[in-house]
Design an enzyme around this catalytic site. Sequence first.
Site, short mmCIF file in Angstrom:
data_model
loop_
_atom_site.label_atom_id
_atom_site.label_comp_id
_atom_site.label_asym_id
_atom_site.label_seq_id
_atom_site.Cartn_x
_atom_site.Cartn_y
_atom_site.Cartn_z
N ASP A 23 -6.75 -24.01 -25.77
CA ASP A 23 -5.87 -23.86 -26.93
C ASP A 23 -4.47 -23.43 -26.51
OD1 ASP A 23 -7.96 -24.33 -28.95
OD2 ASP A 23 -8.80 -22.48 -28.17
N GLU A 281 -9.83 -29.92 -23.53
CA GLU A 281 -8.78 -30.81 -24.02
C GLU A 281 -7.56 -30.89 -23.11
OE1 GLU A 281 -6.05 -31.32 -28.06
OE2 GLU A 281 -8.12 -30.67 -28.19
#
Length: 392
Positions: A23, A281
């Site tokens: 994140d 990610e």
Amino acid sequence: MLSAQLPAQRWEIFCSVVDNFGDIGICWRLSRQLVAEFRLTVTLWVDDLTSFQRLCPEVNCQAEQQQLSGVDVRHWHSDIDWQQQQPANVIIEALACTIPYAYQQQMAAQRLKPLWLNLEYLSAESWVEDCHTLGSPQPQLPLDKYFFFPGFTAKTGGLLCEQALVPTLDQFAQDRQAQQQFWQQLKLDDALQYSRRISLFAYGQQQLGTLFQRWQQAGSTTLCLIPVGQLAEQAMAICAGLKPGQPWRQGQLTLCILPFLPQPEYDKLLAACDINFVRGEDSIIRAQWAAKPFIWQIYRQDEQAHLDKLAAFFKRYTANWPGSLAAALWDFWLQWNTEQPLIDSWQQFESQLDEIKQKNHEWRQQLIANGDLATNLVRFVEKKIIMPRNFS
């Protein structure tokens, strides 16, 4: 390309750190790019400065507010009086975090309402294209929130990619002297002498020991580099005597546990290696820009829901591949993500690395054609809150 000459804007990005690095990795890259390439004033609110410091050693974990790479970084915590905060022109709620309701009230009280964006997690699923840039009126306040989806097609927001990134990575990958200097900084002076270099960044894998055994018994030498963390701890439990910063050798395999690298150095690591294991990610995006063969360990979810997301990405990624090549890659990806035996599928994957690398360069060109996430965000903002203009 979008002009960097924009009217003065102030952006705020809110980041709640969930899995330690993904994140904040995304939010930090985005913040820096908006400042460097679009000359925007950006405030990044982060609730976990300790994890942030792993990616950016300059972070002062005790500071309530600090300037880093032109970004105003602020510690997001429960004691902040949000009624005293002046909302920005553009507010990004990143990766499933929730802006404090008191701050939402401040947003609603403005004569000119801020543009509120929900920057979503990366997905290759087909529904993403239909939801990208959709507005959502809020039930309790006179505000609209727009969903902005990163993605792999022109109907999404694209992927994070700084303007100079791909040329810089390609130049580095072709410059043996620059690579040697990079390895020397990591105290791995002999790294270029190995037949193959592998970066191994993962959440954990029960079959890790069998893969190490395969590499030990291979016909050529392998240097495997593992960042400190869960997988490194697992590797140390498997390999007696393995310690951070000290190369461990057994047969044809050398293991080395690396300190957690700042983002620009991690990008170089991906370009300097021949195969990259990545997770979550942020690192999967960077692996695609490096264009080396990669193995993605997707963030695990209940009831194996993550495998649907993995399959959706794989279908797009390998759409133009020969069936046998795609099948070889999928077998290893699936087994790596479900902790099934790895040896047979690794052999199939390994035997086709040259062709996979070529396909990755073709895939990267497709991604570049979609435009990068930061530019697409700025374009969307301009269309929403600034008088329309011609783009060049």
